[in-house]
Design an enzyme around this catalytic site. Sequence first.
Site, PDB file in Angstrom:
ATOM      1  N   HIS A  66      -8.614  -1.570  -2.930  1.00 17.06           N
ATOM      2  CA  HIS A  66      -8.677  -1.197  -4.341  1.00 17.06           C
ATOM      3  C   HIS A  66      -8.339  -2.378  -5.246  1.00 17.06           C
ATOM      4  CE1 HIS A  66      -8.674   3.475  -4.258  1.00 17.06           C
ATOM      5  NE2 HIS A  66      -9.317   2.985  -3.222  1.00 17.06           N
ATOM      6  N   ASP A  67      -7.468  -3.252  -4.789  1.00 19.07           N
ATOM      7  CA  ASP A  67      -7.142  -4.434  -5.585  1.00 19.07           C
ATOM      8  C   ASP A  67      -8.364  -5.334  -5.722  1.00 19.07           C
ATOM      9  OD1 ASP A  67      -5.431  -6.324  -6.956  1.00 19.07           O
ATOM     10  OD2 ASP A  67      -5.440  -7.514  -5.120  1.00 19.07           O
ATOM     11  N   VAL A  70     -11.335  -4.453  -8.176  1.00 19.26           N
ATOM     12  CA  VAL A  70     -11.088  -4.491  -9.618  1.00 19.26           C
ATOM     13  C   VAL A  70     -10.500  -5.859  -9.970  1.00 19.26           C
ATOM     14  CG1 VAL A  70      -9.869  -3.454 -11.568  1.00 19.26           C
ATOM     15  CG2 VAL A  70     -10.647  -2.005  -9.671  1.00 19.26           C
ATOM     16  N   ASP A  74      -6.378 -10.178  -6.823  1.00 20.42           N
ATOM     17  CA  ASP A  74      -5.380 -10.915  -7.599  1.00 20.42           C
ATOM     18  C   ASP A  74      -4.071 -10.155  -7.775  1.00 20.42           C
ATOM     19  OD1 ASP A  74      -6.142  -8.918  -9.338  1.00 20.42           O
ATOM     20  OD2 ASP A  74      -6.440 -10.254 -11.066  1.00 20.42           O
ATOM     21  N   SER A  76      -3.517  -7.378  -9.092  1.00 18.64           N
ATOM     22  CA  SER A  76      -3.390  -6.625 -10.339  1.00 18.64           C
ATOM     23  C   SER A  76      -3.014  -5.171 -10.075  1.00 18.64           C
ATOM     24  CB  SER A  76      -4.691  -6.707 -11.148  1.00 18.64           C
ATOM     25  OG  SER A  76      -5.810  -6.294 -10.372  1.00 18.64           O
ATOM     26  N   THR A 186     -10.523   4.842  10.233  1.00 18.41           N
ATOM     27  CA  THR A 186     -10.091   5.198  11.586  1.00 18.41           C
ATOM     28  C   THR A 186      -8.593   5.481  11.629  1.00 18.41           C
ATOM     29  OG1 THR A 186     -10.043   4.496  13.899  1.00 18.41           O
ATOM     30  CG2 THR A 186      -9.722   2.782  12.265  1.00 18.41           C
ATOM     31  N   ASP A 239      -9.821  10.526  10.959  1.00 19.33           N
ATOM     32  CA  ASP A 239     -10.422  10.241  12.266  1.00 19.33           C
ATOM     33  C   ASP A 239      -9.899  11.274  13.256  1.00 19.33           C
ATOM     34  OD1 ASP A 239     -11.526   9.231  14.557  1.00 19.33           O
ATOM     35  OD2 ASP A 239     -10.590   7.258  14.438  1.00 19.33           O
ATOM     36  N   ASP A 247      -9.564   1.964  16.011  1.00 20.75           N
ATOM     37  CA  ASP A 247     -10.638   1.818  16.991  1.00 20.75           C
ATOM     38  C   ASP A 247     -11.948   2.346  16.403  1.00 20.75           C
ATOM     39  OD1 ASP A 247     -10.437   4.593  17.055  1.00 20.75           O
ATOM     40  OD2 ASP A 247      -9.296   4.628  18.928  1.00 20.75           O
TER      41      ASP A 247
END
Length: 323
Positions: A66-67, A70, A74, A76, A186, A239, A247
């Site tokens: 997720h960093d 966007v 960095d 953020s 997984t 999973d 895996d």
Amino acid sequence: MAALTSILLFLLLIAMAAALAQGQGTRVGFYSYTCPEVESIVKETVTDHFNSNPTIAPGLLRMHFHDCFVRGCDASILLTGSSTERTAGPNSLLRGYEVIDDAKTRLEAACPGVVSCADILALAARDSTKGASWKVPTGRRDGRVSLASETANLPASRDSIDLQKQKFADKGLNDQDLVALVGGHTIGTSACQFFRDRLFNFNMTTGNGADPSIDPAFLPQLQALCPQNGDANRRVALDTGSPNTFDASFFKNLKNGRGILQSDQKLWEDASTRSYVQRFLGIRGLQGLNFNVEFGRSMVKMSNIGVKTCTEGEIRRVCSAIN
């Protein structure tokens, strides 16, 4: 002694010059002279927290993902505030911030003002898998801006396959990267709220009203875990059968109609992404791909999205706030 000091200083200057010459790039061993214990410190920190709470592993992977999507990789995502990325809906259930904060505290004690929070997060994501391993290029610097409004284009659980492909392509990632990185599911869980719509009144043309891509033998199990009016925050393993092992079994579940998230199952329905799922499974007649190896390669590509280096950004003293 003076001669040894001069040699070490000379080597340090060479390393710094190489870093500057490389410009926008990252490289393996960036901290070899300035903080040689960085990787061991981060790994030890992740292990300490994992031993008391294994759920931080998928949390750190998702946080890094997720960093990077966007403003680039960095850190953020780590900044606190009333309208920062971490307050946005897609990030509301992220876990593992305390791991990064702890690693930063330990690194500031060992080599103050040297290692960026962005690099700590990249290293921690690698160490969290407890299965895959790859060399992590470092040299990122930390951003100074974090806006919740910029998280709208993060990949989401109900994205069509075309939208998933487009979101990844926009970041320089191809279809193989998409399949490999989604394979990170997984390990970890999802809240019922993100897939319960697939179980009830999804498609009224089917006898049971459920998403027809779900294995009919698997459907009652999911409906029991996430009843129509049940707890929306209940966690379900992504999973089935191997939720704590990194895996390729996740891909077997997709083949068998047992993907939990709609976006995950769509990897099997699309011809181009299905071919990569099949190759990760080693299906006869196709050139096989080693999931752990390819996951690492795709993680390196992702971790270099929009990185800040040299004079860009800063090295935060505390990961949750700009200097």
